[in-house]
Design a protein around this motif. Structure first.
Motif, mmCIF file in Angstrom:
data_model
loop_
_atom_site.group_PDB
_atom_site.id
_atom_site.type_symbol
_atom_site.label_atom_id
_atom_site.label_comp_id
_atom_site.label_asym_id
_atom_site.label_seq_id
_atom_site.Cartn_x
_atom_site.Cartn_y
_atom_site.Cartn_z
ATOM 1 N N LEU A 72 0.833 -1.192 0.000
ATOM 2 C CA LEU A 72 0.000 0.000 0.000
ATOM 3 C C LEU A 72 0.874 1.251 0.000
ATOM 4 N N VAL A 73 0.669 2.110 -0.998
ATOM 5 C CA VAL A 73 1.372 3.397 -1.053
ATOM 6 C C VAL A 73 0.564 4.462 -0.325
ATOM 7 N N LYS A 74 -0.735 4.523 -0.628
ATOM 8 C CA LYS A 74 -1.598 5.530 -0.026
ATOM 9 C C LYS A 74 -3.045 5.115 -0.219
ATOM 10 N N SER A 75 -3.902 5.566 0.689
ATOM 11 C CA SER A 75 -5.334 5.322 0.525
ATOM 12 C C SER A 75 -6.100 6.613 0.800
ATOM 13 N N PHE A 76 -7.212 6.776 0.094
ATOM 14 C CA PHE A 76 -8.068 7.941 0.255
ATOM 15 C C PHE A 76 -9.505 7.458 0.442
ATOM 16 N N ASP A 77 -10.171 7.963 1.455
ATOM 17 C CA ASP A 77 -11.558 7.576 1.721
ATOM 18 C C ASP A 77 -12.526 8.611 1.160
ATOM 19 N N TRP A 78 -13.671 8.109 0.687
ATOM 20 C CA TRP A 78 -14.758 8.971 0.234
ATOM 21 C C TRP A 78 -16.043 8.504 0.900
ATOM 22 N N ASN A 79 -17.011 9.418 1.029
ATOM 23 C CA ASN A 79 -18.216 9.106 1.799
ATOM 24 C C ASN A 79 -19.256 8.315 1.023
ATOM 25 N N ASP A 80 -18.921 7.872 -0.181
ATOM 26 C CA ASP A 80 -19.794 6.998 -0.955
ATOM 27 C C ASP A 80 -18.922 6.031 -1.749
ATOM 28 N N GLY A 81 -19.543 5.017 -2.328
ATOM 29 C CA GLY A 81 -18.783 4.034 -3.077
ATOM 30 C C GLY A 81 -18.058 4.639 -4.259
ATOM 31 N N LEU A 82 -16.892 4.085 -4.595
ATOM 32 C CA LEU A 82 -16.125 4.505 -5.776
ATOM 33 C C LEU A 82 -16.177 3.377 -6.808
ATOM 34 N N PHE A 83 -16.522 3.728 -8.063
ATOM 35 C CA PHE A 83 -16.773 2.721 -9.084
ATOM 36 C C PHE A 83 -15.784 2.723 -10.241
ATOM 37 N N ASP A 84 -15.020 3.800 -10.396
ATOM 38 C CA ASP A 84 -14.041 3.813 -11.483
ATOM 39 C C ASP A 84 -12.909 4.756 -11.128
ATOM 40 N N VAL A 85 -11.762 4.555 -11.780
ATOM 41 C CA VAL A 85 -10.577 5.381 -11.517
ATOM 42 C C VAL A 85 -9.799 5.541 -12.807
ATOM 43 N N THR A 86 -9.164 6.705 -12.971
ATOM 44 C CA THR A 86 -8.302 6.961 -14.120
ATOM 45 C C THR A 86 -7.145 7.848 -13.691
ATOM 46 N N TRP A 87 -5.959 7.554 -14.224
ATOM 47 C CA TRP A 87 -4.778 8.371 -13.956
ATOM 48 C C TRP A 87 -4.725 9.551 -14.913
ATOM 49 N N SER A 88 -4.183 10.659 -14.421
ATOM 50 C CA SER A 88 -3.888 11.786 -15.300
ATOM 51 C C SER A 88 -2.860 11.355 -16.331
ATOM 52 N N GLU A 89 -2.980 11.901 -17.536
ATOM 53 C CA GLU A 89 -2.014 11.621 -18.596
ATOM 54 C C GLU A 89 -0.865 12.629 -18.603
ATOM 55 N N SER A 90 -0.915 13.626 -17.696
ATOM 56 C CA SER A 90 0.116 14.664 -17.686
ATOM 57 C C SER A 90 0.819 14.825 -16.343
ATOM 58 N N ASN A 91 0.302 14.173 -15.289
ATOM 59 C CA ASN A 91 0.887 14.309 -13.950
ATOM 60 C C ASN A 91 0.824 12.960 -13.255
ATOM 61 N N GLU A 92 1.959 12.403 -12.906
ATOM 62 C CA GLU A 92 2.010 11.045 -12.356
ATOM 63 C C GLU A 92 1.367 10.921 -10.979
ATOM 64 N N HIS A 93 1.085 12.045 -10.312
ATOM 65 C CA HIS A 93 0.515 11.996 -8.965
ATOM 66 C C HIS A 93 -1.007 12.155 -8.936
ATOM 67 N N ILE A 94 -1.617 12.533 -10.039
ATOM 68 C CA ILE A 94 -3.029 12.900 -10.042
ATOM 69 C C ILE A 94 -3.905 11.754 -10.546
ATOM 70 N N LEU A 95 -5.006 11.507 -9.808
ATOM 71 C CA LEU A 95 -5.996 10.512 -10.198
ATOM 72 C C LEU A 95 -7.384 11.107 -10.107
ATOM 73 N N LEU A 96 -8.317 10.458 -10.791
ATOM 74 C CA LEU A 96 -9.716 10.876 -10.770
ATOM 75 C C LEU A 96 -10.568 9.641 -10.515
ATOM 76 N N THR A 97 -11.569 9.775 -9.643
ATOM 77 C CA THR A 97 -12.488 8.673 -9.366
ATOM 78 C C THR A 97 -13.928 9.137 -9.583
#
Length: 316
Positions: free
Chosen positions: A66-91
């Motif tokens: 495990l590198v890192k975890s992020f909690d959200w107050n509802d279920g998460l159904f999909d994820v995608t990485w940014s194509e321009s920044n290695e640290h940024i994700l979208l759910t």
């Protein structure tokens, strides 16, 4: 043809299970920058209730860390990485919102929350063409929305036309401003963001379509996977019938992906607990391999862009 999965790593994933025992994986995507890093979107209670967690994981010689975890107050159904920044994700979440995360940020919360959809966001994707830096989202509210995250929290446009839930939205890797969507109404649609219109609507299956993907080598080829247990490969220049119809799964197909290394090879995962690898150019025996390592639904699937033939899976 040799295909490796993360099965060997999964045997040593017990620390992850202990930390997150009640999470069910809905989507996985390998980083386009770091071939050993992957992100997994998870939900409690099969997404029906509870919260969600984004897991950022690292493949090591001894297992998955495990590198890192992020909690959200509802279920998460999909994820995608940014194509321009290695640290940024979208759910995409069950509350109709999209969340932007930064793995380099010491704060636990999202950088940005985009909230316009009125029902679950089941699909998110980051554009891959150099001319743009856009995100598309698909929702159970039957709309797809296009976002430019540098312009604040308001979508650029909303595209309507599907008569059922949208399960999948994916940018063309070749054509700027073009994405495909797959829906519970049984159609595959191709959209032009510049005009805000549907360019093509294909009655691809007589059942709900849960997933689609573009061929990485041919801008006119798309595959769909549906509740009718079949995959259809389409040439957008002639959609009267599919190029190939692939059968073998015994339950609904949850996700499909084209190989980034072979033009005619693709993978599919299903509620029948299996992952199958196909070569649709082989008319006699298109099925290359069936992976039967799991005892639960296989929902997430991704090819590693930098390690040939490595496939990563998530299990509900």
């Amino acid at each position: 043809q040799s295909h490796s999965t993360n099965e060997e790593l999964a045997k040593n994933h017990s620390p992850i299970r202990r930390l997150f025992p009640a999470r069910h994986g809905y989507a996985v995507e390998i980083s386009p920058f770091i071939p050993t890093r992957l992100a997994c979107a998870t939900s409690q209670y099969y997404g029906i209730a509870g919260c969600g967690t984004l897991l950022v994981l690292e493949q090591t010689e001894t297992g998955i860390a495990l590198v890192k975890s992020f909690d959200w107050n509802d279920g998460l159904f999909d994820v995608t990485w940014s194509e321009s920044n290695e640290h940024i994700l979208l759910t995409g979440g069950g509350d109709g919102s999209l969340q932007v995360w930064d793995t380099a940020n010491p704060q636990p919360g999202p950088l940005q929350v985009l909230k316009e959809h009125t029902q679950e966001v089941y699909s998110v994707d980051w554009s891959q063409t150099r001319e743009e830096n856009l995100v598309v989202s698909g929702s159970w509210d039957r709309t797809a929305k296009v976002w430019d995250l540098s312009r604040g929290g308001q979508s650029l446009c909303t595209l309507q036309g599907h008569e059922g839930v949208i399960y999948s939205t994916l940018w063309s890797p070749h054509i700027p401003g073009c994405f495909a969507s797959a829906s519970g109404d049984g159609t595959l649609r191709v959209w032009d963001v510049k005009t805000g219109r549907c360019r093509l609507a294909i009655p691809a299956h007589k059942a709900e379509i849960l997933s689609c993907d573009w061929c990485k080598y041919d801008q006119n080829v798309i595959v769909t996977g549906a509740v009718d247990c079949s995959l259809c490969v389409w040439d957008l220049r002639n959609v009267r019938q599919p190029l190939s119809r692939l059968r073998g799964h015994s339950y609904a197909i949850r996700r499909v992906k084209f190989s980034p290394f072979n033009q005619t090879v693709l993978a599919s995962c299903s509620y029948d607990f299996t992952v199958r690898l196909w070569d649709y150019s082989r008319t006699e025996q298109p099925l290359l391999e069936t992976l039967e390592h799991h005892s639960e639904f296989v929902c997430g699937l991704d090819f590693n862009l930098q390690i040939p033939n490595q496939v990563c899976l998530t299990i509900v």
